[in-house]
Enzyme design. Sequence first.
Site, PDB file in Angstrom:
ATOM      1  N   HIS A  17       1.031  -1.217  -0.106  1.00  0.00           N
ATOM      2  CA  HIS A  17      -0.014   0.010   0.004  1.00  0.00           C
ATOM      3  C   HIS A  17       0.773   1.455  -0.010  1.00  0.00           C
ATOM      4  O   HIS A  17       0.489   2.212  -0.658  1.00  0.00           O
ATOM      5  CB  HIS A  17      -0.856  -0.039   1.113  1.00  0.00           C
ATOM      6  N   LYS A  41     -18.117  -6.614   7.160  1.00  0.00           N
ATOM      7  CA  LYS A  41     -16.871  -7.340   6.782  1.00  0.00           C
ATOM      8  C   LYS A  41     -15.733  -7.512   8.256  1.00  0.00           C
ATOM      9  O   LYS A  41     -15.650  -6.386   8.878  1.00  0.00           O
ATOM     10  CB  LYS A  41     -15.743  -6.452   5.906  1.00  0.00           C
ATOM     11  N   ARG A  90      -1.601  -5.681  -8.793  1.00  0.00           N
ATOM     12  CA  ARG A  90      -0.397  -6.511  -8.619  1.00  0.00           C
ATOM     13  C   ARG A  90      -0.199  -7.618  -9.640  1.00  0.00           C
ATOM     14  O   ARG A  90       0.960  -7.987  -9.771  1.00  0.00           O
ATOM     15  CB  ARG A  90      -0.740  -7.074  -7.355  1.00  0.00           C
ATOM     16  N   SER A 127      -3.123  -7.808   2.393  1.00  0.00           N
ATOM     17  CA  SER A 127      -3.371  -7.673   3.897  1.00  0.00           C
ATOM     18  C   SER A 127      -3.512  -8.989   4.483  1.00  0.00           C
ATOM     19  O   SER A 127      -3.451  -9.428   5.748  1.00  0.00           O
ATOM     20  CB  SER A 127      -4.530  -6.597   4.537  1.00  0.00           C
TER      21      SER A 127
HETATM   22  O1  PNS Z   1      -8.736  -3.000   0.055  1.00  0.00           O
HETATM   23  P1  PNS Z   1      -9.881  -3.380  -0.500  1.00  0.00           P
HETATM   24  O2  PNS Z   1     -10.972  -4.223   0.207  1.00  0.00           O
HETATM   25  O3  PNS Z   1      -9.642  -4.250  -1.998  1.00  0.00           O
HETATM   26  O4  PNS Z   1     -10.640  -2.051  -1.114  1.00  0.00           O
HETATM   27  C1  PNS Z   1     -11.941  -2.251  -1.872  1.00  0.00           C
HETATM   28  C2  PNS Z   1     -12.484  -0.791  -2.182  1.00  0.00           C
HETATM   29  C3  PNS Z   1     -12.738  -0.058  -0.670  1.00  0.00           C
HETATM   30  C4  PNS Z   1     -11.504   0.224  -2.818  1.00  0.00           C
HETATM   31  C5  PNS Z   1     -13.936  -1.017  -2.965  1.00  0.00           C
HETATM   32  O5  PNS Z   1     -14.571  -1.947  -2.208  1.00  0.00           O
HETATM   33  C6  PNS Z   1     -14.753   0.268  -2.969  1.00  0.00           C
HETATM   34  O6  PNS Z   1     -14.559   1.297  -3.532  1.00  0.00           O
HETATM   35  N1  PNS Z   1     -15.770   0.438  -2.090  1.00  0.00           N
HETATM   36  C7  PNS Z   1     -16.789   1.470  -1.693  1.00  0.00           C
HETATM   37  C8  PNS Z   1     -18.008   0.940  -2.463  1.00  0.00           C
HETATM   38  C9  PNS Z   1     -18.378   1.320  -3.991  1.00  0.00           C
HETATM   39  O7  PNS Z   1     -18.098   2.549  -4.227  1.00  0.00           O
HETATM   40  N2  PNS Z   1     -18.749   0.402  -4.450  1.00  0.00           N
HETATM   41  C10 PNS Z   1     -19.001   0.436  -6.195  1.00  0.00           C
HETATM   42  C11 PNS Z   1     -17.549   0.077  -6.692  1.00  0.00           C
HETATM   43  S1  PNS Z   1     -17.645   0.234  -8.379  1.00  0.00           S
END
Ligand code: PNS
Length: 161
Positions: A17, A41, A90, A127
């Site tokens: 990150h 979660k 990645r 993570s």
């Molecule tokens: O670290 P992560 O859990 O892989 O991050 C995922 C994240 C937070 C980037 C993604 O789940 C997100 O943007 N969530 C917010 C909800 C949202 O906007 N959903 C529509 C995505 S198209």
Amino acid sequence: MRRAVCPGSFDPVTNGHIDIISRASALFDEVTVAVLINKSKKSLFTVDERIGMLTDVCAEFGNVKIDAFHGLLVDFCRERDIHAIVKGLRAVSDFDYELQMAQMNSSLAEVETVFVPTSPEYSFLASSLVKEVATYGGDVSSLVPPLVLDRLTARLAERAE
Ligand code: PNS
């Protein structure tokens, strides 16, 4: 001002990150690291704990701030006049889902997603894997900052009691 957001769960923040955040900070005037508040979660660290760790490890970047959000990322962006989302890639396996999210987000708001290829030394890093390896006594000291390693060790010890 060119603003960007680096969104994620950061449970906990890893060196992977930090690699992406540092490169975003070189590309944009201001970068907001946004921690997703996701009550459904199960997380190892609370949102406040994650923000605390991020604040500490990002202190070296003068243009990076830490925040939290719930709901849609595009709403967070709209409220803060942010038009770029920075995501680390990645491997090819990340791409399908990231592309879908990028296209959905740009259909919802005026935001571009900027993909930054993860540095090769972090291409396997997640993570969830750090937590799993640490839970079973594996050495993750090269994968997370020292402060995160201390907090991780302490939290896992509490859980084992
Ligand atoms: O670290 P992560 O859990 O892989 O991050 C995922 C994240 C937070 C980037 C993604 O789940 C997100 O943007 N969530 C917010 C909800 C949202 O906007 N959903 C529509 C995505 S198209």
